[in-house]
Design a protein around this motif. Structure first.
Motif, PDB file in Angstrom:
ATOM      1  N   ALA A  30      33.085  22.302  46.113  1.00  0.00           N
ATOM      2  CA  ALA A  30      31.838  22.307  45.102  1.00  0.00           C
ATOM      3  C   ALA A  30      31.197  23.152  44.513  1.00  0.00           C
ATOM      4  N   LYS A  31      30.742  24.039  45.783  1.00  0.00           N
ATOM      5  CA  LYS A  31      30.619  25.468  45.046  1.00  0.00           C
ATOM      6  C   LYS A  31      31.328  26.471  44.491  1.00  0.00           C
ATOM      7  N   TRP A  32      32.395  26.471  44.287  1.00  0.00           N
ATOM      8  CA  TRP A  32      33.717  27.358  44.260  1.00  0.00           C
ATOM      9  C   TRP A  32      33.503  26.810  42.833  1.00  0.00           C
ATOM     10  N   THR A  33      33.249  25.321  42.318  1.00  0.00           N
ATOM     11  CA  THR A  33      33.566  24.946  40.985  1.00  0.00           C
ATOM     12  C   THR A  33      32.325  24.867  40.778  1.00  0.00           C
ATOM     13  N   GLU A  34      30.935  25.226  40.956  1.00  0.00           N
ATOM     14  CA  GLU A  34      29.330  25.571  39.921  1.00  0.00           C
ATOM     15  C   GLU A  34      29.712  26.205  40.113  1.00  0.00           C
ATOM     16  N   PHE A  35      30.274  27.861  40.736  1.00  0.00           N
ATOM     17  CA  PHE A  35      30.115  29.356  41.227  1.00  0.00           C
ATOM     18  C   PHE A  35      31.155  29.375  39.436  1.00  0.00           C
ATOM     19  N   PHE A  36      32.361  29.060  39.186  1.00  0.00           N
ATOM     20  CA  PHE A  36      32.758  29.226  38.243  1.00  0.00           C
ATOM     21  C   PHE A  36      32.386  28.536  37.376  1.00  0.00           C
ATOM     22  N   ASN A  37      32.002  27.333  37.386  1.00  0.00           N
ATOM     23  CA  ASN A  37      31.235  26.416  35.137  1.00  0.00           C
ATOM     24  C   ASN A  37      30.184  27.355  35.368  1.00  0.00           C
ATOM     25  N   LYS A  38      29.532  27.498  35.920  1.00  0.00           N
ATOM     26  CA  LYS A  38      27.964  28.967  36.001  1.00  0.00           C
ATOM     27  C   LYS A  38      28.304  30.566  35.361  1.00  0.00           C
ATOM     28  N   GLY A  39      29.962  30.332  35.534  1.00  0.00           N
ATOM     29  CA  GLY A  39      30.069  32.417  35.092  1.00  0.00           C
ATOM     30  C   GLY A  39      29.633  33.155  36.176  1.00  0.00           C
ATOM     31  N   ASP A  40      28.939  32.678  37.335  1.00  0.00           N
ATOM     32  CA  ASP A  40      29.062  33.258  38.694  1.00  0.00           C
ATOM     33  C   ASP A  40      30.215  34.102  39.276  1.00  0.00           C
ATOM     34  N   PHE A  41      31.188  35.154  38.966  1.00  0.00           N
ATOM     35  CA  PHE A  41      31.966  35.581  39.580  1.00  0.00           C
ATOM     36  C   PHE A  41      32.143  36.028  41.135  1.00  0.00           C
ATOM     37  N   ALA A  42      30.497  36.504  40.975  1.00  0.00           N
ATOM     38  CA  ALA A  42      30.042  37.284  42.519  1.00  0.00           C
ATOM     39  C   ALA A  42      30.266  36.255  43.621  1.00  0.00           C
ATOM     40  N   ALA A  67      38.020  41.492  43.593  1.00  0.00           N
ATOM     41  CA  ALA A  67      39.345  41.369  43.142  1.00  0.00           C
ATOM     42  C   ALA A  67      40.230  40.106  42.276  1.00  0.00           C
ATOM     43  N   ILE A  68      39.593  39.089  43.671  1.00  0.00           N
ATOM     44  CA  ILE A  68      39.668  37.481  43.242  1.00  0.00           C
ATOM     45  C   ILE A  68      38.803  37.414  42.226  1.00  0.00           C
ATOM     46  N   GLY A  69      36.976  37.494  42.254  1.00  0.00           N
ATOM     47  CA  GLY A  69      36.099  36.946  41.050  1.00  0.00           C
ATOM     48  C   GLY A  69      36.549  37.871  40.161  1.00  0.00           C
ATOM     49  N   ALA A  70      37.360  39.100  39.520  1.00  0.00           N
ATOM     50  CA  ALA A  70      37.211  39.572  38.927  1.00  0.00           C
ATOM     51  C   ALA A  70      38.533  38.558  38.447  1.00  0.00           C
ATOM     52  N   MET A  75      40.166  34.771  34.061  1.00  0.00           N
ATOM     53  CA  MET A  75      40.592  33.251  33.795  1.00  0.00           C
ATOM     54  C   MET A  75      40.240  32.412  32.855  1.00  0.00           C
ATOM     55  N   ALA A  76      38.987  32.535  33.758  1.00  0.00           N
ATOM     56  CA  ALA A  76      37.810  32.000  32.651  1.00  0.00           C
ATOM     57  C   ALA A  76      37.984  31.408  30.886  1.00  0.00           C
ATOM     58  N   GLU A  77      38.109  32.725  30.824  1.00  0.00           N
ATOM     59  CA  GLU A  77      38.640  33.077  29.198  1.00  0.00           C
ATOM     60  C   GLU A  77      39.584  32.624  28.831  1.00  0.00           C
ATOM     61  N   GLN A  78      40.669  31.458  29.315  1.00  0.00           N
ATOM     62  CA  GLN A  78      40.971  30.968  28.875  1.00  0.00           C
ATOM     63  C   GLN A  78      41.094  29.555  29.046  1.00  0.00           C
ATOM     64  N   VAL A  79      40.684  29.109  31.406  1.00  0.00           N
ATOM     65  CA  VAL A  79      40.975  27.952  30.602  1.00  0.00           C
ATOM     66  C   VAL A  79      38.910  27.285  30.699  1.00  0.00           C
ATOM     67  N   SER A  80      37.988  25.670  31.996  1.00  0.00           N
ATOM     68  CA  SER A  80      37.547  25.711  32.188  1.00  0.00           C
ATOM     69  C   SER A  80      37.409  24.222  32.491  1.00  0.00           C
ATOM     70  N   PRO A  82      37.302  24.002  35.953  1.00  0.00           N
ATOM     71  CA  PRO A  82      37.416  22.642  36.827  1.00  0.00           C
ATOM     72  C   PRO A  82      37.893  21.852  37.578  1.00  0.00           C
ATOM     73  N   LYS A  83      38.155  20.517  38.194  1.00  0.00           N
ATOM     74  CA  LYS A  83      38.014  19.926  39.581  1.00  0.00           C
ATOM     75  C   LYS A  83      39.165  20.047  40.199  1.00  0.00           C
ATOM     76  N   LEU A  84      38.429  20.181  41.989  1.00  0.00           N
ATOM     77  CA  LEU A  84      39.508  20.138  42.723  1.00  0.00           C
ATOM     78  C   LEU A  84      39.245  18.334  43.424  1.00  0.00           C
ATOM     79  N   VAL A  85      40.739  18.437  44.188  1.00  0.00           N
ATOM     80  CA  VAL A  85      40.877  17.632  44.459  1.00  0.00           C
ATOM     81  C   VAL A  85      41.512  17.360  45.609  1.00  0.00           C
ATOM     82  N   THR A  86      40.964  16.991  47.115  1.00  0.00           N
ATOM     83  CA  THR A  86      41.165  17.635  48.335  1.00  0.00           C
ATOM     84  C   THR A  86      42.303  16.594  49.358  1.00  0.00           C
ATOM     85  N   LEU A  87      43.439  16.835  48.823  1.00  0.00           N
ATOM     86  CA  LEU A  87      44.409  15.827  49.216  1.00  0.00           C
ATOM     87  C   LEU A  87      44.572  15.518  51.234  1.00  0.00           C
ATOM     88  N   ASP A  88      44.484  17.223  51.619  1.00  0.00           N
ATOM     89  CA  ASP A  88      44.552  16.499  53.463  1.00  0.00           C
ATOM     90  C   ASP A  88      44.366  18.347  53.558  1.00  0.00           C
TER      91      ASP A  88
END
Length: 141
Positions: A30-42, A67-70, A75-80, A82-88
């Protein structure tokens, strides 16, 4: 009767940590998604171990949180959206776990599309925090 009680206690002992790990991992996702949507890649990068590796499809491996944040910023320039679904979530001991899931996101451009993909993450417990150590995703569901 005693044997049944021992088996039940052992089973509950295995299930409780697995469900706790899943809940903690869901919170980090949930934090990952929040950071991505806010543009907080650090902030997003801080969710990865310092020696993490990402395996983006069709690209070279990306090493280390910054480097992963960068990579995600690019990628955020091309997509927006994101929704994650944990299966297992499978515990791999007290300080490691494997997560399998799916994600969807929206492409940007003149004809946006929603796409769904699958992923696997190896998590490590660093201090009190679960962090992504290996992150791989690809096409398909």
């Amino acid at each position: 009767m005693r044997r049944i009680a021992l088996v039940m206690a052992f089973t509950i002992g295995l299930i409780a940590p697995a469900s706790a790990q899943k809940a903690e991992i869901d919170a980090v996702n949930a934090k990952w998604t929040e950071f991505f949507n806010k543009g907080d890649f650090a902030g997003l990068a801080s969710l990865y171990t310092t020696d993490a590796t990402a395996f983006p499809p069709g690209s070279a491996m990306v090493h280390g949180g910054p480097a992963i944040g960068a990579m995600w910023k690019s990628m955020a320039e091309q997509v927006s959206d994101p929704k994650l679904v944990t299966l297992d979530v499978k515990p791999l001991g007290p300080s490691a776990a494997r997560e399998i899931g799916t994600f969807s996101l929206k492409t940007k451009g003149p004809t946006p599309q929603e796409v769904t993909r699958k992923y696997v993450v190896v998590w490590e417990k660093v201090g009190n925090d679960w962090k992504l150590a290996a992150d791989i995703w690809n096409d398909g569901k």
